[in-house]
Design an enzyme around this catalytic site. Structure first.
Site, PDB file in Angstrom:
ATOM      1  N   ASP A   6       0.854  -1.195   0.000  1.00  0.00           N
ATOM      2  CA  ASP A   6       0.000   0.000   0.000  1.00  0.00           C
ATOM      3  C   ASP A   6       0.886   1.239   0.000  1.00  0.00           C
ATOM      4  OD1 ASP A   6      -2.408   1.272  -0.174  1.00  0.00           O
ATOM      5  OD2 ASP A   6      -2.775   1.342   1.969  1.00  0.00           O
ATOM      6  N   GLY A   7       0.343   2.339  -0.540  1.00  0.00           N
ATOM      7  CA  GLY A   7       1.016   3.624  -0.555  1.00  0.00           C
ATOM      8  C   GLY A   7       0.089   4.700  -0.043  1.00  0.00           C
TER       9      GLY A   7
ATOM     10  N   GLU B  33       2.745   3.635  -4.177  1.00  0.00           N
ATOM     11  CA  GLU B  33       2.190   2.306  -4.462  1.00  0.00           C
ATOM     12  C   GLU B  33       3.227   1.448  -5.187  1.00  0.00           C
ATOM     13  OE1 GLU B  33      -0.567   1.157  -3.396  1.00  0.00           O
ATOM     14  OE2 GLU B  33      -1.990   2.804  -3.105  1.00  0.00           O
TER      15      GLU B  33
ATOM     16  N   ASP C 278      -4.353  -2.709  -3.628  1.00  0.00           N
ATOM     17  CA  ASP C 278      -5.615  -2.011  -3.876  1.00  0.00           C
ATOM     18  C   ASP C 278      -5.407  -0.840  -4.842  1.00  0.00           C
ATOM     19  OD1 ASP C 278      -4.421  -0.035  -2.327  1.00  0.00           O
ATOM     20  OD2 ASP C 278      -5.668  -0.395  -0.561  1.00  0.00           O
TER      21      ASP C 278
ATOM     22  N   HIS D 144      -9.641  -0.388   2.043  1.00  0.00           N
ATOM     23  CA  HIS D 144     -10.473  -0.123   3.226  1.00  0.00           C
ATOM     24  C   HIS D 144     -11.565  -1.179   3.378  1.00  0.00           C
ATOM     25  CE1 HIS D 144      -8.362   3.653   2.988  1.00  0.00           C
ATOM     26  NE2 HIS D 144      -8.918   3.907   1.822  1.00  0.00           N
TER      27      HIS D 144
ATOM     28  N   ASP E  49      -2.186  -0.597   4.919  1.00  0.00           N
ATOM     29  CA  ASP E  49      -2.685   0.781   4.873  1.00  0.00           C
ATOM     30  C   ASP E  49      -2.261   1.554   6.117  1.00  0.00           C
ATOM     31  OD1 ASP E  49      -4.665   2.886   3.788  1.00  0.00           O
ATOM     32  OD2 ASP E  49      -5.405   2.524   5.812  1.00  0.00           O
TER      33      ASP E  49
END
Length: 302
Positions: free
Chosen positions: A12-13, A52, A74, A128, A138
Site C-alpha cells: 500500500d502507498g 504504491e 488495492d 479499506h 494501509d
C-alpha cells in the site's frame, strides 16, 4: 518453478496532499505461516502512485532469490501498469500510446527487472475492506507518512473529507457514483448506479449521499475535480436560492432538486471545497473514480 519459495505480499502507498509527503508499506507472508516481514518507508515529496509502486518494488527487491509471489494491491495504477501498460511502454521506448514520457519511469524500469527474477501473480482488492493484511499495510503506509518531521496538523483535522467520483456514458445516459468518506484514520465507502442522469447530477448525488450518511454534525471538506460542483457550492448556490431556483436568464436551475437538498444540508453542515488536480489526484479521489467504474461494470454485467 514449483520449487520456488511461495510468498504472499500485501502493499500500500499513502500520500497527502498529493503530491506531497508520502509513505509506503509491504507485508511479506511466507507460505509456511512461520514468518511475516514488514517493510515501510517515506519520502517528503512524492505522489500516491510512486508510493504504491515503491511498496511492491521494495518488497520484491528485498528477496535475495527468485520466488513465487502473489502480490495483493488495492492500487489500480499498479495493477494496470503491470497487466496492461508495462510491456507496451518497454516496446515503445518508455513512451505512452499518446507519445508522452512514461511517468515514474525510474521506478518502472527497476520494477521490470524485478519481474524477470520472480514468478508473480497479481490480485487487486478493494481498499479499506475487511482483509486484515490490507488494513495493516494501509495503517503502516499512513504511519510512515505521518512520521515525516515536515508534516503539520492540518486546520481541518476535525472535518470529514468527502471524495466523490463518477463515471457516465453519453450513449445511454447511465452512470455510477462513489464517495469515500474519511475522518481521521477511518474511511467509509458508498456508491450506486443511476439511469437517465448526467455526470453533473451524479457528482451532486455522491456528495448528498456522503453527507447524509454522517451520524453527527461535523465540518465537511469536499475534494472534487468537478468545476460544476465546485462553482455551484462556492458561487452559484446562494444566488439561485434567492431567485427561487432560477438562473439569471430566468430558466429553472438544472438539477434543481439536488441543489435544493445541498442548500438544506449546508445550513446544518459547514462546507468547504478543495480542487483536485487532474494530473495528480489524491489516492482517495482516484479510488472513488475507480469504484464508480466498478459499480457501472457490475450493473452492465447484471
Amino acid at each position: 518453478m514449483g520449487d520456488l519459495t511461495r510468498i504472499t505480499i500485501y502493499t500500500d502507498g499513502s500520500c497527502s496532499p498529493n503530491p506531497g509527503p508520502g509513505g509506503w508499506a509491504a507485508l511479506l507472508l511466507f507460505a509456511d505461516g512461520e514468518k511475516v516481514i514488514e517493510l515501510q518507508g517515506a519520502e517528503e515529496d512524492t505522489t500516491n502512485n510512486r508510493m504504491e509502486l515503491q511498496a511492491a518494488l521494495s518488497a520484491m527487491a528485498s528477496l535475495q532469490e527468485g520466488c513465487s509471489l502473489e502480490v495483493i494491491t488495492d492500487s489500480r495504477y499498479l495493477q494496470r501498469g503491470v497487466s496492461d501498460w508495462l510491456e507496451r511502454w518497454k516496446k515503445n521506448q518508455w513512451r505512452t500510446a499518446e507519445g508522452f514520457a512514461v511517468k515514474n519511469r525510474d521506478l518502472w524500469e527497476k520494477f521490470a527487472a524485478e519481474l524477470e527474477r520472480h514468478e508473480v501473480r497479481w490480485k487487486w482488492v478493494k481498499g479499506h475492506g475487511v482483509d486484515q493484511w490490507n488494513i495493516r499495510a494501509d495503517e503502516m503506509a499512513a504511519a510512515a507518512r505521518k512520521s515525516l518531521p515536515v508534516l503539520q496538523a492540518s486546520a481541518d483535522a476535525e472535518a470529514v473529507h468527502l471524495y466523490p467520483g463518477v463515471t457516465w456514458k453519453n450513449s445511454n445516459g447511465c452512470g455510477a457514483w462513489a464517495v469515500v468518506l474519511r475522518y481521521h484514520r477511518h474511511c467509509r465507502i458508498l456508491g450506486g448506479y443511476a439511469a437517465d442522469t448526467t455526470a453533473n447530477q451524479l457528482y451532486l448525488v455522491a456528495v448528498i449521499e456522503g453527507i447524509m450518511a454522517l451520524k453527527r454534525v461535523l465540518p465537511v471538506v469536499v475534494h472534487t475535480r468537478s468545476g460544476y460542483l465546485r462553482d455551484g457550492l462556492q458561487t452559484w448556490l446562494e444566488p439561485w436560492r434567492k431567485r427561487g431556483w432560477q438562473t439569471r436568464e430566468g430558466k429553472e436551475v438544472s438539477n434543481k432538486e439536488q441543489w435544493m437538498e445541498l442548500a438544506r444540508l449546508r445550513q446544518k453542515f459547514a462546507m468547504t471545497v478543495v480542487d483536485v488536480p487532474e494530473q495528480n489526484p489524491s489516492c482517495h479521489s482516484q479510488e472513488a473514480k475507480e469504484l464508480a467504474r466498478e459499480y457501472e461494470e457490475l450493473q452492465s454485467r447484471g
